[in-house]
Design a protein around this motif. Structure first.
Motif, short mmCIF file in Angstrom:
data_model
loop_
_atom_site.label_atom_id
_atom_site.label_comp_id
_atom_site.label_asym_id
_atom_site.label_seq_id
_atom_site.Cartn_x
_atom_site.Cartn_y
_atom_site.Cartn_z
N ILE A 1 0.84 -1.20 0.00
CA ILE A 1 0.00 0.00 0.00
C ILE A 1 0.88 1.26 0.00
CG2 ILE A 1 -1.65 1.38 1.37
CD1 ILE A 1 -3.05 -0.91 0.05
N GLU A 2 1.89 1.28 0.85
CA GLU A 2 2.79 2.44 0.90
C GLU A 2 3.53 2.62 -0.42
OE1 GLU A 2 2.84 4.88 3.12
OE2 GLU A 2 1.16 3.74 3.95
N GLY A 3 3.94 1.51 -1.02
CA GLY A 3 4.61 1.59 -2.32
C GLY A 3 3.70 2.14 -3.40
N ILE A 4 2.45 1.71 -3.39
CA ILE A 4 1.48 2.22 -4.37
C ILE A 4 1.28 3.72 -4.18
CG2 ILE A 4 -0.94 2.14 -5.09
CD1 ILE A 4 -0.93 -0.86 -4.38
N ARG A 5 1.17 4.16 -2.95
CA ARG A 5 0.97 5.60 -2.67
C ARG A 5 2.08 6.46 -3.26
NH1 ARG A 5 -1.29 4.31 2.93
NH2 ARG A 5 -3.48 4.77 2.63
#
Length: 185
Positions: A118-122
């Motif tokens: 999720i953090e990578g996608i953000r």
């Protein structure tokens, strides 16, 4: 999710909006009719509601009803196109989620991988970065292989027609909804 929603209405004239119908914010005349532009799906929905609200008038003419009906059909087609994008994002979110949480790993490891993903996608700014980020965040589980019928990347890669930031934010939202379902069944 489109950058600009364009509706081409043939046999509808610019003058039809002078006295017959409420004109949208961005409209221009074309050779065969009019072209209507909407900045986003909310603008389109608001215009459709206004268009349909005007149909309650008692002084309706057949021509006015015919034009309204034609415009409403074109607006519904654009809404269906938008729904197809939302469905593609949701399907991709389900595939990612399933890939992580059906993998052979400890539950805590899966949660860490999910949160890292999720953090990578953000942090991504385009679909190529997204692909790389997904591979990097899930490498411990193997190579993600998704159903060939997933059309997510058709939309995410096409930044000329589609807004990547909106697609990315919707993907994150769908993933978080799925994670809430697993935490609170």
């Amino acid at each position: 999710m489109r950058n600009t929603i364009i509706i081409e209405a043939n046999n509808v004239l610019l003058t039809d909006f002078d006295s017959k119908l409420l004109a949208p914010a961005f409209i221009e005349s074309t050779e065969g009719g009019v072209r209507i532009l909407f900045d986003d799906i909310d603008d389109l929905k608001n215009y459709q509601q206004s268009l349909l609200a005007g149909s309650d008038q008692t002084d309706e003419t057949d021509q006015k009803n015919e034009i309204r009906s034609k415009l409403n059909a074109l607006l519904n087609k654009a809404l269906l196109d938008h729904q197809m994008v939302l469905d593609a994002i949701k399907s991709f979110a389900h595939a990612l989620f399933s890939f992580i949480f059906k993998a052979d790993a400890h539950r805590q490891d899966k949660i860490v991988i999910f949160n890292t993903m999720i953090e990578g996608i953000r942090e991504t700014t385009n679909s190529w970065e997204l692909e790389k980020s997904l591979q990097e965040s899930t490498y411990e589980l193997g190579v993600p292989v998704f159903n060939h019928k997933l059309t997510f990347y058709n939309y995410a890669h096409n930044q000329i027609d589609f807004n990547y930031e909106k697609i990315k934010n919707r993907l994150i939202k769908d993933l978080l909804v799925l994670s809430m379902e697993i935490q609170h069944p």
